[in-house]
Design an enzyme around this catalytic site. Sequence first.
Site, mmCIF file in Angstrom:
data_model
loop_
_atom_site.group_PDB
_atom_site.id
_atom_site.type_symbol
_atom_site.label_atom_id
_atom_site.label_comp_id
_atom_site.label_asym_id
_atom_site.label_seq_id
_atom_site.Cartn_x
_atom_site.Cartn_y
_atom_site.Cartn_z
ATOM 1 N N GLY A 16 50.036 92.343 18.259
ATOM 2 C CA GLY A 16 49.691 93.456 17.377
ATOM 3 C C GLY A 16 49.935 94.800 18.047
ATOM 4 N N CYS A 48 50.261 80.550 21.519
ATOM 5 C CA CYS A 48 51.263 79.927 20.647
ATOM 6 C C CYS A 48 52.533 79.467 21.366
ATOM 7 C CB CYS A 48 51.696 80.907 19.561
ATOM 8 S SG CYS A 48 50.382 81.928 18.919
ATOM 9 N N LYS A 51 52.017 76.809 24.223
ATOM 10 C CA LYS A 51 51.471 75.644 23.501
ATOM 11 C C LYS A 51 52.586 74.892 22.778
ATOM 12 C CE LYS A 51 50.723 75.798 19.423
ATOM 13 N NZ LYS A 51 49.620 76.361 18.675
ATOM 14 N N TYR A 99 59.418 91.770 26.094
ATOM 15 C CA TYR A 99 58.407 92.663 25.504
ATOM 16 C C TYR A 99 58.409 94.022 26.197
ATOM 17 C CZ TYR A 99 56.060 89.754 22.086
ATOM 18 O OH TYR A 99 55.763 89.048 20.955
ATOM 19 N N GLU A 182 45.008 70.430 18.685
ATOM 20 C CA GLU A 182 46.377 70.545 19.192
ATOM 21 C C GLU A 182 46.466 70.031 20.632
ATOM 22 O OE1 GLU A 182 47.510 74.633 18.574
ATOM 23 O OE2 GLU A 182 48.088 74.257 16.480
ATOM 24 N N THR A 311 48.775 85.369 15.045
ATOM 25 C CA THR A 311 49.747 86.378 15.468
ATOM 26 C C THR A 311 50.445 87.089 14.305
ATOM 27 O OG1 THR A 311 50.192 85.646 17.695
ATOM 28 C CG2 THR A 311 52.070 86.511 16.516
ATOM 29 N N GLU A 440 60.685 66.369 -0.566
ATOM 30 C CA GLU A 440 61.076 66.243 -1.976
ATOM 31 C C GLU A 440 59.905 65.788 -2.828
ATOM 32 O OE1 GLU A 440 63.730 62.921 -3.194
ATOM 33 O OE2 GLU A 440 63.623 62.273 -1.113
HETATM 34 P P1 NDP Z 1 37.983 77.324 15.841
HETATM 35 O O1 NDP Z 1 37.003 78.315 15.365
HETATM 36 O O2 NDP Z 1 39.120 76.912 14.985
HETATM 37 O O3 NDP Z 1 37.217 76.013 16.291
HETATM 38 C C1 NDP Z 1 36.112 76.039 17.141
HETATM 39 C C2 NDP Z 1 35.567 74.639 17.223
HETATM 40 O O4 NDP Z 1 34.551 74.576 18.207
HETATM 41 C C3 NDP Z 1 34.956 74.178 15.908
HETATM 42 O O5 NDP Z 1 35.262 72.824 15.749
HETATM 43 C C4 NDP Z 1 33.452 74.410 16.156
HETATM 44 O O6 NDP Z 1 32.643 73.516 15.435
HETATM 45 C C5 NDP Z 1 33.360 74.079 17.624
HETATM 46 N N1 NDP Z 1 32.233 74.738 18.279
HETATM 47 C C6 NDP Z 1 31.873 76.036 18.226
HETATM 48 N N2 NDP Z 1 30.784 76.271 18.985
HETATM 49 C C7 NDP Z 1 30.446 75.080 19.529
HETATM 50 C C8 NDP Z 1 29.408 74.656 20.395
HETATM 51 N N3 NDP Z 1 28.502 75.513 20.847
HETATM 52 N N4 NDP Z 1 29.359 73.354 20.741
HETATM 53 C C9 NDP Z 1 30.277 72.499 20.274
HETATM 54 N N5 NDP Z 1 31.283 72.823 19.453
HETATM 55 C C10 NDP Z 1 31.364 74.104 19.085
HETATM 56 O O7 NDP Z 1 38.470 77.925 17.237
HETATM 57 P P2 NDP Z 1 39.651 77.554 18.188
HETATM 58 O O8 NDP Z 1 39.146 77.961 19.518
HETATM 59 O O9 NDP Z 1 40.151 76.179 17.991
HETATM 60 O O10 NDP Z 1 40.792 78.551 17.701
HETATM 61 C C11 NDP Z 1 40.547 79.943 17.539
HETATM 62 C C12 NDP Z 1 41.468 80.533 16.534
HETATM 63 O O11 NDP Z 1 42.763 80.621 17.056
HETATM 64 C C13 NDP Z 1 41.617 79.715 15.254
HETATM 65 O O12 NDP Z 1 40.638 80.058 14.316
HETATM 66 C C14 NDP Z 1 42.988 80.051 14.779
HETATM 67 O O13 NDP Z 1 42.923 81.133 13.879
HETATM 68 C C15 NDP Z 1 43.721 80.466 16.034
HETATM 69 N N6 NDP Z 1 44.704 79.426 16.426
HETATM 70 C C16 NDP Z 1 45.728 79.151 15.587
HETATM 71 C C17 NDP Z 1 46.658 78.193 15.907
HETATM 72 C C18 NDP Z 1 47.773 77.889 14.976
HETATM 73 O O14 NDP Z 1 48.040 78.695 14.093
HETATM 74 N N7 NDP Z 1 48.427 76.746 15.095
HETATM 75 C C19 NDP Z 1 46.572 77.442 17.158
HETATM 76 C C20 NDP Z 1 45.440 77.790 17.960
HETATM 77 C C21 NDP Z 1 44.546 78.750 17.594
HETATM 78 P P3 NDP Z 1 32.182 73.789 13.908
HETATM 79 O O15 NDP Z 1 33.350 73.430 13.048
HETATM 80 O O16 NDP Z 1 31.032 72.875 13.740
HETATM 81 O O17 NDP Z 1 31.809 75.228 13.845
#
Ligand code: NDP
Length: 452
Positions: A16, A48, A51, A99, A182, A311, A440
């Site tokens: 950004g 990204c 990964k 960059y 992932e 992103t 399809e």
């Molecule tokens: P998310 O918010 O997607 O997931 C966090 C996970 O951790 C959830 O399953 C949550 O559970 C769990 N959690 C949270 N707090 C605790 C805790 N105290 N104890 C145990 N489990 C816990 O975050 P990520 O870190 O996976 O990713 C962050 C962001 O990055 C995503 O929201 C996404 O927007 C972005 N991202 C996008 C990608 C892509 O486009 N391919 C790839 C990677 C990241 P619960 O569901 O119960 O809250």
Amino acid sequence: MTDFDYDLFVIGGGSGGVRAARVAAATGAKVALAEEYRMGGTCVIRGCVPKKLMVFASEYRDMFADARAYGWDVADGAFDWSRFRVKLHEELDRLEGVYRRILDGSGVEIFDSRAALADTHTVKLADGSTKSAKHILVATGGRPQLPEIKGAELGITSNDIFLLDALPKSILIVGGGYIACEFACILHGLGVAVTQFYRGAQILRGFDDEARGLVSEEMQQRGIDLHLGTNVLELEKRDGGIWVKATNGTETTFDHVMFATGRAPNTNGMGLAKAGVDLGRQGQIVVDDFSQTNVASIYAIGDVTNRVQLTPVAIREAMAFVETVFHGNPTKVDHSLIPSAIFTQPEMGTVGLSEEAARDIEPVEIYCTSFKPMQQAFAGRSDRVLMKLVVSKATRTVLGCHIVSPHAGEMIQLAGIAIKMGATKEDFDRTVAVHPTISEELVTMREPVRTA
Ligand code: NDP
């Protein structure tokens, strides 16, 4: 003639921040950007990009087996992490250079330094010097967040995974979101014994139930030891590994524990309170539709605002910011119908509403098919794919599209255009199929499987 050192000072050199600085400079504005670590931010340096390269590396394991089924004489080889890691970091160095050159070439002055707000128009750098700017843009992103449990500091996060000296033999991944799922698939593909704990009933909360159910099933079938309804109670260093006591009563020692338990906005120590900028409950910078904070001269974009942590969204927010501030054309960012992909194995691509969210709003028809794709079925694998459309009964508009399949990310990008344009189910139907392909099926589903 401006009374400030710069027209724009950007804090943060991620997707950004770099985009905003470059495009603002192209309008003739005097722009500076400060970055405390490496240019490129989370996406390029520890998100990204590395990964996705690891996803590619991990997919070869299945490809060797499939190649044999297709008649090739291929032996299974071992994965050499050290060799891959050298190449990975060379690529990240190259991208960081790109960059930097883009910013240089645009006339943006770069400060390789931490920066914080001193007041509404002033930024203080780590060496104590100050720079004034008519506008300040905070684009400092976010960071992985550890849960508050005993021994959490023994765990690693996605930041550390790309820097490991050696791949572990075993790992526990905690969480059920994008990052947890992932990396469970990536590390499993690279030969690591993966256990995953998720505290809820099903991984990928918020996504379509049927789609995430299939991803979960396939991950387990491939050998990921997924425990739902399970969390970590405490960690200790024991027997050369990390001992984990879990809520399901088990005690196990893993080589590593990785927390993928969400990300927090980088607002600590940024001088935001000093400048009078309002923060939200998660510590995020609160902004309006134009990314402006409650302080007129200070804007914020990307993960630090905790809107949609992606992103391409941060880049959109950067473009809208420049349009608003430097072209005098107030432009809101459209956060609706954002396509996204989760690079699990199998991949999931999604845009619009899940079946569950849609039927809370209006009556819907569900078109869905799940089958064994030709390429994998021929190789003797039992993998299934899923294609699903959520359709408004009243307007026939396709409200959501969910794909679980190899290359689902590529497919959803294109389906996303039609859906963003407001395509109806009949528009999908009158599009001729490309045969033989997996996608399809999106234009050949005739009867709804259910209405709700
Ligand atoms: P998310 O918010 O997607 O997931 C966090 C996970 O951790 C959830 O399953 C949550 O559970 C769990 N959690 C949270 N707090 C605790 C805790 N105290 N104890 C145990 N489990 C816990 O975050 P990520 O870190 O996976 O990713 C962050 C962001 O990055 C995503 O929201 C996404 O927007 C972005 N991202 C996008 C990608 C892509 O486009 N391919 C790839 C990677 C990241 P619960 O569901 O119960 O809250």
